[in-house]
Each structure stands twice: as C-alpha cells, then as structure tokens.
Design a protein around this motif. Structure first.
Motif, mmCIF file in Angstrom:
data_model
loop_
_atom_site.group_PDB
_atom_site.id
_atom_site.type_symbol
_atom_site.label_atom_id
_atom_site.label_comp_id
_atom_site.label_asym_id
_atom_site.label_seq_id
_atom_site.Cartn_x
_atom_site.Cartn_y
_atom_site.Cartn_z
ATOM 1 N N ASN A 8 -12.861 0.338 8.489
ATOM 2 C CA ASN A 8 -12.705 -0.933 7.781
ATOM 3 C C ASN A 8 -12.751 -0.753 6.264
ATOM 4 N N LYS A 9 -12.141 0.334 5.798
ATOM 5 C CA LYS A 9 -12.077 0.627 4.362
ATOM 6 C C LYS A 9 -11.318 -0.505 3.663
ATOM 7 N N GLY A 10 -11.925 -1.013 2.603
ATOM 8 C CA GLY A 10 -11.324 -2.117 1.871
ATOM 9 C C GLY A 10 -11.778 -3.474 2.391
ATOM 10 N N LEU A 11 -12.445 -3.485 3.537
ATOM 11 C CA LEU A 11 -13.010 -4.737 4.055
ATOM 12 C C LEU A 11 -14.524 -4.669 3.835
ATOM 13 N N ASP A 12 -15.274 -4.199 4.829
ATOM 14 C CA ASP A 12 -16.711 -4.011 4.618
ATOM 15 C C ASP A 12 -17.069 -2.530 4.540
ATOM 16 N N ASN A 13 -16.042 -1.675 4.556
ATOM 17 C CA ASN A 13 -16.198 -0.226 4.380
ATOM 18 C C ASN A 13 -17.084 0.430 5.438
ATOM 19 N N ARG A 14 -17.071 -0.105 6.648
ATOM 20 C CA ARG A 14 -17.802 0.492 7.753
ATOM 21 C C ARG A 14 -16.812 1.008 8.786
ATOM 22 N N LYS A 15 -17.262 1.997 9.542
ATOM 23 C CA LYS A 15 -16.488 2.464 10.694
ATOM 24 C C LYS A 15 -17.158 1.893 11.944
ATOM 25 N N CYS A 16 -16.336 1.602 12.934
ATOM 26 C CA CYS A 16 -16.870 1.130 14.200
ATOM 27 C C CYS A 16 -15.931 1.566 15.316
ATOM 28 N N ARG A 17 -16.411 1.469 16.543
ATOM 29 C CA ARG A 17 -15.582 1.706 17.723
ATOM 30 C C ARG A 17 -15.067 0.349 18.157
ATOM 31 N N SER A 18 -13.759 0.251 18.377
ATOM 32 C CA SER A 18 -13.150 -1.021 18.745
ATOM 33 C C SER A 18 -12.407 -0.880 20.068
ATOM 34 N N LEU A 19 -12.443 -1.954 20.843
ATOM 35 C CA LEU A 19 -11.719 -2.023 22.103
ATOM 36 C C LEU A 19 -11.101 -3.412 22.210
ATOM 37 N N VAL A 20 -9.766 -3.453 22.358
ATOM 38 C CA VAL A 20 -9.046 -4.715 22.482
ATOM 39 C C VAL A 20 -8.554 -4.850 23.918
ATOM 40 N N THR A 21 -8.807 -6.013 24.507
ATOM 41 C CA THR A 21 -8.381 -6.284 25.881
ATOM 42 C C THR A 21 -7.722 -7.661 25.942
ATOM 43 N N TRP A 22 -6.995 -7.903 27.026
ATOM 44 C CA TRP A 22 -6.434 -9.222 27.302
ATOM 45 C C TRP A 22 -7.469 -10.045 28.064
ATOM 46 N N ASP A 23 -7.603 -11.308 27.733
ATOM 47 C CA ASP A 23 -8.341 -12.279 28.538
ATOM 48 C C ASP A 23 -7.399 -13.466 28.686
ATOM 49 N N ASN A 24 -6.659 -13.495 29.795
ATOM 50 C CA ASN A 24 -5.536 -14.419 29.972
ATOM 51 C C ASN A 24 -4.561 -14.183 28.822
ATOM 52 N N ASP A 25 -4.300 -15.182 27.965
ATOM 53 C CA ASP A 25 -3.362 -15.011 26.848
ATOM 54 C C ASP A 25 -4.066 -14.777 25.512
ATOM 55 N N LYS A 26 -5.326 -14.363 25.551
ATOM 56 C CA LYS A 26 -6.074 -14.083 24.326
ATOM 57 C C LYS A 26 -6.282 -12.582 24.170
ATOM 58 N N LEU A 27 -6.202 -12.122 22.923
ATOM 59 C CA LEU A 27 -6.588 -10.752 22.589
ATOM 60 C C LEU A 27 -8.047 -10.791 22.167
ATOM 61 N N ILE A 28 -8.881 -10.004 22.831
ATOM 62 C CA ILE A 28 -10.305 -9.970 22.534
ATOM 63 C C ILE A 28 -10.657 -8.566 22.049
ATOM 64 N N CYS A 29 -11.272 -8.478 20.859
ATOM 65 C CA CYS A 29 -11.707 -7.187 20.317
ATOM 66 C C CYS A 29 -13.229 -7.178 20.220
ATOM 67 N N ILE A 30 -13.828 -6.146 20.773
ATOM 68 C CA ILE A 30 -15.270 -5.909 20.649
ATOM 69 C C ILE A 30 -15.425 -4.683 19.754
ATOM 70 N N GLN A 31 -16.206 -4.843 18.678
ATOM 71 C CA GLN A 31 -16.444 -3.755 17.728
ATOM 72 C C GLN A 31 -17.902 -3.328 17.827
ATOM 73 N N THR A 32 -18.129 -2.038 18.065
ATOM 74 C CA THR A 32 -19.470 -1.505 18.213
ATOM 75 C C THR A 32 -19.786 -0.627 17.010
ATOM 76 N N GLY A 33 -20.921 -0.914 16.357
ATOM 77 C CA GLY A 33 -21.326 -0.141 15.184
ATOM 78 C C GLY A 33 -22.616 -0.698 14.620
ATOM 79 N N GLU A 34 -22.733 -0.666 13.283
ATOM 80 C CA GLU A 34 -23.951 -1.116 12.606
ATOM 81 C C GLU A 34 -24.276 -2.588 12.851
#
Length: 134
Positions: free
Chosen positions: A75-101
């Motif tokens: 996330n350089k230029g945003l909050d400058n943190r790194k995280c693990r991200s996973l994007v999945t479908w939930d019906n017609d929604k894109l859901i992203c879970i970010q794991t980190g600090e």
C-alpha cells in the motif's frame, strides 16, 4: 457468470473517509489533502483477473489480483503498509480481506445500476464511497 465491473468510474460521494484514514494511521496533513480529492477508478476485468487503477491529482494506485488467490499488497502511497489480501466473490460483490498490522481491514465493491459502491473497512471505521460510470 459474475457481474462485469469493467469501466471508468468517477467519485461522487465519500462518507467517513476521515475516520477510515485515521484508523489507518494516516497523518493529519495527508488526510486533509486526500479528503479534497475526487479520484477516478479504471477497472479492467478479464474473467477472475482484475486490475483497478485509481488516479487523482495527488496519488495513483494500481491493484492487480485474481479472485481466490492470496497476494501480498504493498500500500505504498496510501498508508505505506504491506498486507496479505484475498479477494473473493460473494454473489455479485467483490470482498477483500486484508491481513496485517490493522484489524478488520478490507473492502467490498458492488454495482447498483450505473453506480459502483465501495465500502472500505479498518478497525472500527467504515467509509462508504459511490462512483458513477464516466
């Protein structure tokens, strides 16, 4: 067949962006500048592969991912943190879970007519943004 998010989108509303940025630990001066911006998103979708390019007069951010494949997000230029991200479908929604600090971090994208909705989450803050198709 999932919904197609492809297109160019302009920000029209931005509720609780300040609270979200505070939860991320973004400094006061950057928050004040960021609140004034009207970013544009260009989304390219090819099946389950996505690129989301967010541009503004202050910063650009490029995100590329494939549904169901965890990746390291810088996330350089945003909050400058790194995280693990996973994007999945939930019906017609894109859901992203970010794991980190930060706890409870992630986002959800969905379409309603010609509106692209984005809900940003971090800790106990939720920011709701709406974009119109350009």
């Amino acid at each position: 067949m999932p919904v197609d998010f492809s297109g160019t989108w302009n920000l029209v509303s931005n509720d609780n962006f300040e609270g979200y940025m505070t939860a991320l630990g973004i400094d006061f001066a950057t928050r004040k500048i960021a609140k004034m911006l009207k970013p544009q998103k260009v989304i390219k979708q090819d099946g389950d592969s996505f690129s989301i390019h967010t541009t503004s007069t202050f910063r650009d951010y490029m995100l590329q991912f494939k549904i169901g494949e965890e990746f390291e997000e810088d996330n350089k230029g945003l909050d400058n943190r790194k995280c693990r991200s996973l994007v999945t479908w939930d019906n017609d929604k894109l859901i992203c879970i970010q794991t980190g600090e930060k706890k409870n971090r992630g986002w959800t994208h969905w379409l309603e007519g010609d509106d692209l909705h984005l809900e940003l989450r971090c800790e106990n803050q939720v920011c709701k943004q709406v974009f119109k198709r350009a």
